[in-house]
Design an enzyme around this catalytic site. Sequence first.
Site, PDB file in Angstrom:
ATOM      1  N   GLU A 146     -10.822  -9.410   2.960  1.00 49.63           N
ATOM      2  CA  GLU A 146      -9.517  -9.041   3.419  1.00 49.63           C
ATOM      3  C   GLU A 146      -9.732  -8.932   5.153  1.00 49.63           C
ATOM      4  O   GLU A 146     -10.621  -7.993   5.534  1.00 49.63           O
ATOM      5  CB  GLU A 146      -8.967  -7.823   3.256  1.00 49.63           C
ATOM      6  CG  GLU A 146      -7.785  -7.128   3.769  1.00 49.63           C
ATOM      7  CD  GLU A 146      -6.795  -5.907   3.275  1.00 49.63           C
ATOM      8  OE1 GLU A 146      -7.076  -5.675   1.892  1.00 49.63           O
ATOM      9  OE2 GLU A 146      -6.406  -5.445   4.025  1.00 49.63           O
TER      10      GLU A 146
ATOM     11  N   ARG B 200      -7.167  12.913   0.564  1.00 50.89           N
ATOM     12  CA  ARG B 200      -5.909  13.239   1.492  1.00 50.89           C
ATOM     13  C   ARG B 200      -4.618  12.896   1.089  1.00 50.89           C
ATOM     14  O   ARG B 200      -3.702  13.731   1.413  1.00 50.89           O
ATOM     15  CB  ARG B 200      -6.225  13.073   2.949  1.00 50.89           C
ATOM     16  CG  ARG B 200      -5.778  11.683   3.180  1.00 50.89           C
ATOM     17  CD  ARG B 200      -6.101  11.330   4.598  1.00 50.89           C
ATOM     18  NE  ARG B 200      -7.506  11.510   5.321  1.00 50.89           N
ATOM     19  CZ  ARG B 200      -7.922  10.989   6.264  1.00 50.89           C
ATOM     20  NH1 ARG B 200      -7.136  10.140   7.123  1.00 50.89           N
ATOM     21  NH2 ARG B 200      -9.240  11.177   6.802  1.00 50.89           N
TER      22      ARG B 200
ATOM     23  N   HIS C 246      -3.510  -4.485   7.686  1.00 54.03           N
ATOM     24  CA  HIS C 246      -3.850  -3.418   8.613  1.00 54.03           C
ATOM     25  C   HIS C 246      -2.686  -3.383   9.809  1.00 54.03           C
ATOM     26  O   HIS C 246      -2.937  -4.416  10.550  1.00 54.03           O
ATOM     27  CB  HIS C 246      -5.234  -3.377   9.091  1.00 54.03           C
ATOM     28  CG  HIS C 246      -5.424  -2.004   9.305  1.00 54.03           C
ATOM     29  ND1 HIS C 246      -5.041  -1.152  10.403  1.00 54.03           N
ATOM     30  CD2 HIS C 246      -5.738  -0.887   8.481  1.00 54.03           C
ATOM     31  CE1 HIS C 246      -5.319   0.276  10.184  1.00 54.03           C
ATOM     32  NE2 HIS C 246      -5.817   0.456   9.027  1.00 54.03           N
TER      33      HIS C 246
ATOM     34  N   ASN D 123       0.650  -1.046   0.044  1.00 54.92           N
ATOM     35  CA  ASN D 123       0.071   0.063  -0.111  1.00 54.92           C
ATOM     36  C   ASN D 123       0.921   1.338   0.108  1.00 54.92           C
ATOM     37  O   ASN D 123       1.807   1.425   0.772  1.00 54.92           O
ATOM     38  CB  ASN D 123      -0.906  -0.124   1.192  1.00 54.92           C
ATOM     39  CG  ASN D 123      -1.611   1.165   1.321  1.00 54.92           C
ATOM     40  OD1 ASN D 123      -1.357   2.195   1.073  1.00 54.92           O
ATOM     41  ND2 ASN D 123      -3.101   1.039   1.580  1.00 54.92           N
TER      42      ASN D 123
ATOM     43  N   ARG E  29      -9.360   7.988  -1.151  1.00 54.67           N
ATOM     44  CA  ARG E  29     -10.379   8.231  -0.035  1.00 54.67           C
ATOM     45  C   ARG E  29     -11.315   9.556  -0.837  1.00 54.67           C
ATOM     46  O   ARG E  29     -10.718  10.328  -1.645  1.00 54.67           O
ATOM     47  CB  ARG E  29      -9.643   8.986   1.143  1.00 54.67           C
ATOM     48  CG  ARG E  29      -9.282   7.865   1.923  1.00 54.67           C
ATOM     49  CD  ARG E  29      -8.426   8.527   3.313  1.00 54.67           C
ATOM     50  NE  ARG E  29      -8.239   7.547   4.262  1.00 54.67           N
ATOM     51  CZ  ARG E  29      -9.065   7.158   5.041  1.00 54.67           C
ATOM     52  NH1 ARG E  29     -10.341   7.844   5.257  1.00 54.67           N
ATOM     53  NH2 ARG E  29      -8.822   6.162   5.884  1.00 54.67           N
TER      54      ARG E  29
ATOM     55  N   THR F  37      -7.971   3.522   8.463  1.00 53.97           N
ATOM     56  CA  THR F  37      -9.454   2.639   8.658  1.00 53.97           C
ATOM     57  C   THR F  37      -9.501   2.277   9.839  1.00 53.97           C
ATOM     58  O   THR F  37      -8.528   1.621  10.224  1.00 53.97           O
ATOM     59  CB  THR F  37      -9.361   1.488   7.414  1.00 53.97           C
ATOM     60  OG1 THR F  37      -8.859   2.312   6.029  1.00 53.97           O
ATOM     61  CG2 THR F  37     -10.481   1.005   7.278  1.00 53.97           C
TER      62      THR F  37
ATOM     63  N   GLU G 203      -8.678   0.487  -2.852  1.00 59.85           N
ATOM     64  CA  GLU G 203      -9.307   0.431  -1.570  1.00 59.85           C
ATOM     65  C   GLU G 203     -10.380   1.527  -1.897  1.00 59.85           C
ATOM     66  O   GLU G 203      -9.965   2.824  -2.213  1.00 59.85           O
ATOM     67  CB  GLU G 203      -8.630   0.652  -0.537  1.00 59.85           C
ATOM     68  CG  GLU G 203      -7.943  -0.445   0.236  1.00 59.85           C
ATOM     69  CD  GLU G 203      -7.224  -0.116   1.577  1.00 59.85           C
ATOM     70  OE1 GLU G 203      -7.331   0.692   2.093  1.00 59.85           O
ATOM     71  OE2 GLU G 203      -6.287  -0.663   1.694  1.00 59.85           O
TER      72      GLU G 203
ATOM     73  N   HIS H 216      -5.536   3.762  -1.738  1.00 61.88           N
ATOM     74  CA  HIS H 216      -7.042   3.896  -1.217  1.00 61.88           C
ATOM     75  C   HIS H 216      -7.183   5.401  -1.747  1.00 61.88           C
ATOM     76  O   HIS H 216      -6.663   6.341  -1.306  1.00 61.88           O
ATOM     77  CB  HIS H 216      -6.722   4.139   0.244  1.00 61.88           C
ATOM     78  CG  HIS H 216      -8.186   4.205   0.974  1.00 61.88           C
ATOM     79  ND1 HIS H 216      -8.334   4.230   2.486  1.00 61.88           N
ATOM     80  CD2 HIS H 216      -9.301   4.514   0.432  1.00 61.88           C
ATOM     81  CE1 HIS H 216      -9.543   4.279   2.732  1.00 61.88           C
ATOM     82  NE2 HIS H 216     -10.184   4.484   1.552  1.00 61.88           N
TER      83      HIS H 216
ATOM     84  N   HIS I 155       0.924   6.240   1.842  1.00 62.43           N
ATOM     85  CA  HIS I 155       1.547   7.276   2.527  1.00 62.43           C
ATOM     86  C   HIS I 155       3.125   7.917   1.875  1.00 62.43           C
ATOM     87  O   HIS I 155       3.528   8.859   2.335  1.00 62.43           O
ATOM     88  CB  HIS I 155       1.878   6.821   3.781  1.00 62.43           C
ATOM     89  CG  HIS I 155       0.747   6.608   4.652  1.00 62.43           C
ATOM     90  ND1 HIS I 155      -0.219   7.467   4.799  1.00 62.43           N
ATOM     91  CD2 HIS I 155       0.073   5.418   5.207  1.00 62.43           C
ATOM     92  CE1 HIS I 155      -1.133   6.940   5.562  1.00 62.43           C
ATOM     93  NE2 HIS I 155      -0.926   5.548   5.844  1.00 62.43           N
TER      94      HIS I 155
HETATM   95  N1  PXP Z   1      -5.512  -3.024   4.299  1.00 62.17           N
HETATM   96  C1  PXP Z   1      -6.727  -1.838   4.298  1.00 62.17           C
HETATM   97  C2  PXP Z   1      -8.216  -2.558   4.029  1.00 62.17           C
HETATM   98  C3  PXP Z   1      -6.266  -0.840   4.726  1.00 62.17           C
HETATM   99  O1  PXP Z   1      -7.467   0.216   4.701  1.00 62.17           O
HETATM  100  C4  PXP Z   1      -5.161  -0.559   5.110  1.00 62.17           C
HETATM  101  C5  PXP Z   1      -4.656   0.974   5.506  1.00 62.17           C
HETATM  102  O2  PXP Z   1      -4.813   1.767   4.278  1.00 62.17           O
HETATM  103  C6  PXP Z   1      -4.053  -1.544   4.840  1.00 62.17           C
HETATM  104  C7  PXP Z   1      -4.452  -2.838   4.762  1.00 62.17           C
HETATM  105  C8  PXP Z   1      -2.695  -1.345   5.045  1.00 62.17           C
HETATM  106  O3  PXP Z   1      -2.548  -0.777   6.570  1.00 62.17           O
HETATM  107  P1  PXP Z   1      -1.196  -0.603   6.992  1.00 62.17           P
HETATM  108  O4  PXP Z   1      -1.051   0.727   6.531  1.00 62.17           O
HETATM  109  O5  PXP Z   1      -1.538  -0.372   8.530  1.00 62.17           O
HETATM  110  O6  PXP Z   1      -0.124  -1.388   6.831  1.00 62.17           O
END
Ligand code: PXP
Length: 244
Positions: free
Chosen positions: A153, A51, A193, A9, A47, A103, A72, A45, A12
Amino acid sequence: MPRPRLGVNIDHVATVRQARGGVYPDPLEAALIAQGAGAAGVTVHLREDRRHIQDHDVLRIKGAIRVKLNLEMAVTPAIVAFALRAKPAQATFVPERRRELTTEGGLDLRKKRGPVADAIKQLRAKGIEVSLFIDPDGEQVKRARALGANAIEINTGAYSEAKTARARKAELARVRRAAELSHELGLVTHAGHGLNLENVVPIAAIPTLAELNIGHSIVSRAVMVGFAHAVREMRELIESAARS
Ligand code: PXP
């Protein structure tokens, strides 16, 4: 192919870019680096408040990578319409609250069943796989199956945030049971997550998991493992200018 596969992901990377409103760091470059380093997929994601990831990021990444793009998204008419245009390989439905930092929990599939089922149907009709982000709870797993998703997931947030070894063990058992049930019901099973280098191993050892989605810890670690290189690069350039 070894399982579970890694989906990275890169939200960031876009967070750092948005801090200055400029063009770097470019999430597309991060997506290509992730692909080159063996990631099986890239997750973004989009959003509602935009953001971090922007619409153009999704479209550019979709056009440039050969690994799977996982979008996402909240189940809102505007984002569903965007997903139908962008056609990622997979869409993961997540709950979204404007003021959350990330999330905060899985979808509650007892609610908004009509719009969720409808969005699943529309996306699947375009060949997009649909995964539902849910807590490790048997009832939610069964509901995901009944709503017509291909995949779930499992939210590993509670596992990742567990404060004691005992609580962590209990959360791991919940994730494992949900993964087994999901597999028995014929759903592709992902998890994610809050996973990081310290806590990922017991989750990665669950045999029925196909994919782990990991973001914040990888981006955080990238900053640290790349920092010395970035400082050296800048110092050498300054010193070469001072010499000339
Ligand atoms: N899975 C989902 C559905 C999420 O919303 C996120 C965060 O955007 C992640 C995985 C990844 O989580 P993390 O950034 O804590 O690794």
